[in-house]
Design an enzyme around this catalytic site. Structure first.
Site, PDB file in Angstrom:
ATOM      1  N   LYS A  90       0.833  -1.201   0.000  1.00 14.07           N
ATOM      2  CA  LYS A  90       0.000   0.000   0.000  1.00 14.07           C
ATOM      3  C   LYS A  90       0.871   1.256   0.000  1.00 14.07           C
ATOM      4  O   LYS A  90       0.593   2.214  -0.725  1.00 14.07           O
ATOM      5  CB  LYS A  90      -0.870  -0.032   1.261  1.00 14.07           C
ATOM      6  CG  LYS A  90      -1.986   0.966   1.286  1.00 14.07           C
ATOM      7  CD  LYS A  90      -2.905   0.683   2.477  1.00 14.07           C
ATOM      8  CE  LYS A  90      -3.919   1.782   2.666  1.00 14.07           C
ATOM      9  NZ  LYS A  90      -4.698   1.574   3.909  1.00 14.07           N
ATOM     10  N   LYS A 139      28.921 -11.708 -27.064  1.00  9.06           N
ATOM     11  CA  LYS A 139      28.565 -10.443 -27.709  1.00  9.06           C
ATOM     12  C   LYS A 139      28.011 -10.671 -29.115  1.00  9.06           C
ATOM     13  O   LYS A 139      28.598 -11.390 -29.919  1.00  9.06           O
ATOM     14  CB  LYS A 139      29.811  -9.554 -27.799  1.00  9.06           C
ATOM     15  CG  LYS A 139      29.453  -8.084 -27.955  1.00  9.06           C
ATOM     16  CD  LYS A 139      30.659  -7.200 -27.760  1.00  9.06           C
ATOM     17  CE  LYS A 139      30.410  -5.843 -28.375  1.00  9.06           C
ATOM     18  NZ  LYS A 139      29.328  -5.085 -27.722  1.00  9.06           N
ATOM     19  N   LYS A 165      28.982 -15.464 -19.617  1.00  7.14           N
ATOM     20  CA  LYS A 165      27.521 -15.476 -19.497  1.00  7.14           C
ATOM     21  C   LYS A 165      26.864 -15.087 -20.812  1.00  7.14           C
ATOM     22  O   LYS A 165      27.419 -14.312 -21.603  1.00  7.14           O
ATOM     23  CB  LYS A 165      27.050 -14.533 -18.390  1.00  7.14           C
ATOM     24  CG  LYS A 165      27.268 -13.049 -18.681  1.00  7.14           C
ATOM     25  CD  LYS A 165      26.678 -12.148 -17.594  1.00  7.14           C
ATOM     26  CE  LYS A 165      25.324 -11.586 -17.946  1.00  7.14           C
ATOM     27  NZ  LYS A 165      25.283 -10.689 -19.096  1.00  7.14           N
ATOM     28  N   ASP A 166      25.663 -15.588 -21.015  1.00  6.43           N
ATOM     29  CA  ASP A 166      24.834 -15.108 -22.109  1.00  6.43           C
ATOM     30  C   ASP A 166      24.510 -13.638 -21.895  1.00  6.43           C
ATOM     31  O   ASP A 166      24.462 -13.168 -20.757  1.00  6.43           O
ATOM     32  CB  ASP A 166      23.482 -15.855 -22.128  1.00  6.43           C
ATOM     33  CG  ASP A 166      23.560 -17.211 -22.796  1.00  6.43           C
ATOM     34  OD1 ASP A 166      24.475 -17.421 -23.615  1.00  6.43           O
ATOM     35  OD2 ASP A 166      22.694 -18.059 -22.505  1.00  6.43           O
ATOM     36  N   ASP A 167      24.245 -12.951 -22.971  1.00  9.51           N
ATOM     37  CA  ASP A 167      23.638 -11.636 -22.862  1.00  9.51           C
ATOM     38  C   ASP A 167      22.266 -11.871 -22.241  1.00  9.51           C
ATOM     39  O   ASP A 167      21.586 -12.848 -22.573  1.00  9.51           O
ATOM     40  CB  ASP A 167      23.518 -11.016 -24.254  1.00  9.51           C
ATOM     41  CG  ASP A 167      23.256  -9.513 -24.195  1.00  9.51           C
ATOM     42  OD1 ASP A 167      22.720  -9.043 -23.178  1.00  9.51           O
ATOM     43  OD2 ASP A 167      23.594  -8.819 -25.162  1.00  9.51           O
ATOM     44  N   GLU A 168      21.837 -10.992 -21.350  1.00  7.58           N
ATOM     45  CA  GLU A 168      20.561 -11.235 -20.665  1.00  7.58           C
ATOM     46  C   GLU A 168      19.362 -11.108 -21.594  1.00  7.58           C
ATOM     47  O   GLU A 168      18.259 -11.500 -21.239  1.00  7.58           O
ATOM     48  CB  GLU A 168      20.402 -10.328 -19.443  1.00  7.58           C
ATOM     49  CG  GLU A 168      20.009  -8.879 -19.732  1.00  7.58           C
ATOM     50  CD  GLU A 168      21.193  -7.992 -20.077  1.00  7.58           C
ATOM     51  OE1 GLU A 168      22.317  -8.524 -20.283  1.00  7.58           O
ATOM     52  OE2 GLU A 168      20.997  -6.761 -20.162  1.00  7.58           O
ATOM     53  N   HIS A 256      20.873 -11.459 -12.392  1.00  9.51           N
ATOM     54  CA  HIS A 256      21.086 -10.264 -13.213  1.00  9.51           C
ATOM     55  C   HIS A 256      20.120  -9.174 -12.771  1.00  9.51           C
ATOM     56  O   HIS A 256      18.946  -9.435 -12.543  1.00  9.51           O
ATOM     57  CB  HIS A 256      20.867 -10.605 -14.690  1.00  9.51           C
ATOM     58  CG  HIS A 256      21.438  -9.575 -15.610  1.00  9.51           C
ATOM     59  ND1 HIS A 256      20.870  -8.338 -15.767  1.00  9.51           N
ATOM     60  CD2 HIS A 256      22.527  -9.594 -16.416  1.00  9.51           C
ATOM     61  CE1 HIS A 256      21.597  -7.637 -16.634  1.00  9.51           C
ATOM     62  NE2 HIS A 256      22.607  -8.379 -17.044  1.00  9.51           N
ATOM     63  N   GLY A 333      30.864  -0.769 -18.913  1.00 11.39           N
ATOM     64  CA  GLY A 333      31.945   0.200 -19.059  1.00 11.39           C
ATOM     65  C   GLY A 333      33.276  -0.256 -18.491  1.00 11.39           C
ATOM     66  O   GLY A 333      34.186   0.553 -18.288  1.00 11.39           O
ATOM     67  N   GLY A 355      32.296  -7.089 -21.494  1.00 11.62           N
ATOM     68  CA  GLY A 355      31.832  -7.475 -22.823  1.00 11.62           C
ATOM     69  C   GLY A 355      32.624  -6.674 -23.839  1.00 11.62           C
ATOM     70  O   GLY A 355      33.614  -7.144 -24.389  1.00 11.62           O
TER      71      GLY A 355
END
Lengths: 408, 408
Positions: A90, A139, A165-168, A256, A333, A355
Site C-alpha cells: 500500500k 557479444k 555469461k549469455d547476454d541477458e 542479473h 563500461g 563485454g
C-alpha cells in the site's frame, strides 16, 4: 518497543518530511496490521497486541524522515511476496515513500536459504583463490548461429576467462536454442579442461514462463550446464528462491539486475538497490549479483548507478551475516585500465565482468581477455598497469585504446 | 518501417527531451537487439535484418519525447519476462525513461490467454446482469479467529453483497488458516445460496512461495473455493499467467494492484498504470483488476491515483480487443454517496468495492451493504441518491455519515 519479545520484520523507510510524522507513521503501522487500535475491547486488545505494528523510531531529516516500523511475524508467512505486500504493498502508492531496508528476526532470517555456493563455492569449483575472477559476456549472438557462439567461446577460453555469461536479452531462439547452447558449450568447456586443467563456468540464460523454470533448469543440469543466468527482477526475487530451494538444481546462479532500475532507480521512491540487488538477492540464493558499475558512460548507452549505491550493494553482498557471500559483479563500461579502481572500490574478492572491454580490444577477444588477466594479476600485486604493460602486449594495447583510470 | 512484414513488439516510451533523440533512440534500438549495425559484412546484414530493432516514431514534447521502438519477435520468447527484459531491462536504469505502452502483433497477442471468465463470465456465475456488482472487503480479520470471520461474512451476505475478498495483507496464519477460511466460507455461502438463490464469490488470498501457488490453488478449488485473490505484482504478471494457464484451476482471479506503486507510481519513471494494471493484467488473465480509485483521501491513509490514470486503466481493461473484458475495481475511499460519480467515471459495467464504506456505516455492515445496494440501484436508474434515501433508511443514514458527492 516490542522487538525484545516479538519476532518480525523491521522496515526502514524514507518518508517525505512532515511535522506530524509520528502520527502518520503510527497510522500506517496500524493500517498495515490490525487496522485500528481504538474502539477495541480490553480482551481483544490482549489478543491483538501480538499482531500490532509498531513505530520503532523516527529520525527527522531535511527532506525525508527515516521511519522504522516493526511488523510482527504473526502477520506474514515467511516469503518475500507476503513481506513486500505487507510492508510496501500500500505504501508504494504514496509519493516519495522509499523502502530502504528490511531487518528480519533470527527465526525469519533462518528461513531464507542464502547462496548455495556463494563466492567461496565458486572459487572452489574453479580452483582459483588468489585473485578476482574474470567473467566475459557473449557479444552479438542474437541473429548468429552456434558456430559463431562456439568461435567466441573458444576465443574467450584462449584468453583465460573464468566465467562467461549469455547476454541477458538472449532468449530461446532458433539459431542458438537453449539446450543446444548448453551441449555445445559443454563440449568445448570439457575439452578446455582436459587440455588446461582449468574449469570455466558458462551461465546460460534460464528464461521462459515462470511455470517452466524449474523443469528447464533441471534439464539444463542433466545436459551438462554448470551455471545459470537469471533475470531475477523480471520474475521476482521469490522465483530465484524457488530455484535455490529446488534440491534437484545444483548449479550456481548469476542474478542479473535487469529491470531493477524500475524498482530501485526512480528518483525519490521505490526500493533501495542495496536492499533489492544486495541484501535480498543474497538471502534468496544468488551466488553472483550482477549490477551496474558506477563507471559507465550514459552517453555511450552504458547503464550506471552511483558509487554510493554500488558500494552499498557490495557491502550487503559480502558482509558477515551467517550466509555464504555473494560475488559482486559490477558491470558496464569495464575495461582493463579500470581494474585497479574496481579493486579499490570493491575489494579483490569480486568478479571482473566485461563485454565490450574484451571484444573491443584492437587485437580481438583473445587479447582482450589476456589484457584483463594481466591487469588483474598486476593489480593484486599492486603493480601499476603501465609497468605491467611492459611484459604484456595485450595490456599495452588495451591501455592505448582505453587509457588507464587513475585510482582515486 | 518493418512492421508490415515483421512480427514483434512495439514499445512506447517517454524519454527526457533531447535534441539528438533520434540518434539516442537508434542507439537503443540497436543496443537492445543486434548490438551494432556497423562493421558488418553484407551477408550477415541480410541475416541480422530480421533481428534488428527499429525506431518507429519520435514525437517531440516539451519535457519528454514519445519514442516508439519495434523489437522483432525473433528476439523474444512469448512471455512477459523476456519481453520486459528486452524492452526495459536496461532502459529502466536510465533516469526518466518511462515505458507507457506495449503493442503486440497478432501472433504474439494470441499467445496470451486473457481472462478465463472476465466480466461476462462473472456475471453469468452470479446471474446478475443489470447493475454494477457490490464487492466487500473483510475488515480487521488479522488477529481474529474464524468465528469473527464467519460473523462478518453472514452480515455482508445479509446486506446483499455479490463478492467479498480477503484483505490483501491477510496471509497464512494460525487463527484463520487459508484452507479453513475456504471451507468455513463455503458452508456459509452454500447455505446463503439455498436460502436466497444468490451466489456470492469469496476471493481468498492465494499467497506463499511462488513454487507452491499452483498446488495451493488446485487444493483451494477442491475444497470449494470459488474465487482467488492474487497480489500479482508481488510475484510478477507472468505468475498470474501461470495460474490462468493451469487448466486444473477453474476459478476467477482478482488481481490486486498492491506494490504496483513501485513499478508505475514513481514520478517520471517506470511503467504506466494503464499498461501494467490495465492492459497486461487483462492479457495475462485477470478477471477483475483492483486498483486505487481517484477519490481516496491521502490524509486518511487512503491510496489514490489520478483520474486520468484510473480512466486509462479502465479503458484498457474493457475496450474491445478480442479478449474477455476484465472487471474494473477502483478501490479506496468508496462510500455510498460516491456511487453516481463512480458510475459516471467508470461506466456501469464495474464492481463497486468497499471496506470502510460498509463497516463504517453508523448502523453496522448489514446496513452498510444495503446502503450500497440502494445507491447502485438508484444510480442505474438515474435517480438522485437524496431521493432514493426516502425509501432506504440505510442509504439515508449513509448519506448523513459521508454526504453525497456531486456528479461532476
Amino acid at each position: 518497543m516490542q522487538e525484545g519479545f516479538l519476532m518480525g520484520v523491521t522496515a526502514t523507510y524514507l518518508f517525505p518530511t512532515k511535522p506530524n510524522q509520528s502520527e502518520i507513521a503510527e497510522q500506517h503501522a496500524l493500517g498495515l496490521t490490525i487496522g485500528s487500535w481504538t474502539d477495541i475491547h480490553h480482551l481483544e486488545m490482549e489478543q491483538l497486541k501480538k499482531h500490532k505494528g509498531e513505530v520503532v523510531s523516527i529520525e527527522k531529516g531535511e527532506t525525508k524522515d527515516k521511519v522504522k516500523i516493526f511488523y510482527p511475524s504473526a502477520n506474514v508467512s515467511a516469503d518475500l511476496p507476503a513481506i513486500f505486500t505487507t510492508v510496501y504493498g500500500k505504501l508504494s502508492f504514496f509519493e516519495g515513500y522509499e523502502l530502504i531496508d528490511l531487518e528480519f528476526d533470527q527465526d525469519l532470517l533462518s528461513q531464507f536459504p542464502g547462496p548455495r555456493f556463494g563466492a567461496k563455492g565458486i572459487r572452489e569449483q574453479l580452483n582459483v583463490y588468489d585473485r578476482p575472477l574474470l567473467k566475459a559476456i557473449f557479444k552479438g549472438i542474437m541473429g548468429r548461429d552456434l558456430s559463431f557462439f562456439s568461435a567466441q567461446l573458444e576465443d574467450l577460453l584462449a584468453g583465460g576467462i573464468d566465467l562467461v555469461k549469455d547476454d541477458e536479452i538472449l532468449f530461446e531462439n532458433e539459431l542458438t536454442p537453449f539446450y543446444k547452447r548448453i551441449t555445445t558449450a559443454k563440449e568445448i568447456l570439457d575439452r578446455h579442461y582436459e587440455k588446461t586443467g582449468n574449469k570455466v563456468l558458462y551461465a546460460v540464460n534460464l528464461s521462459g514462463k515462470t511455470s517452466t523454470l524449474s523443469e528447464k533448469a533441471e534439464r539444463a543440469q542433466e545436459l551438462g550446464a554448470n551455471c545459470l543466468l537469471f533475470n531475477v527482477h523480471a520474475y521476482g526475487l521469490d522465483a530465484l528462491q524457488s530455484l535455490r530451494e529446488n534440491h534437484q538444481i545444483n548449479l550456481p546462479i548469476v542474478a542479473h539486475s535487469a529491470l531493477s532500475g524500475v524498482l530501485a532507480g526512480q528518483a525519490g521512491g521505490g526500493f533501495s538497490y542495496e536492499l533489492l540487488v544486495g541484501k535480498l538477492t543474497r538471502l534468496v540464493g544468488g551466488d553472483l549479483s550482477l549490477f551496474p558499475s558506477p563507471y559507465g558512460d550514459k552517453s555511450k548507452g552504458n547503464v550506471t548507478i552511483s558509487k554510493e549505491e554500488a558500494s552499498a550493494i557490495n557491502r550487503t553482498l559480502t558482509e558477515e551475516n551467517g550466509f555464504e557471500k555473494t560475488f559482486s559483479v559490477p558491470s558496464a563500461g569495464i575495461h582493463p585500465g579500470l581494474v585497479p579502481q574496481l579493486l579499490k572500490d570493491f575489494g579483490d574478492n569480486l568478479v571482473v565482468n566485461a563485454g565490450g572491454g574484451i571484444f573491443g580490444h584492437p587485437d580481438g577477444p583473445i587479447s582482450g581477455a589476456q589484457a584483463f588477466r594481466a591487469a588483474i594479476d598486476a593489480s593484486v600485486q599492486h603493480i601499476p598497469l603501465s609497468e605491467a604493460a611492459n611484459t604484456s602486449e595485450p595490456l599495452k594495447r588495451a591501455l592505448e585504446q582505453w587509457g588507464e583510470m587513475t585510482v582515486s
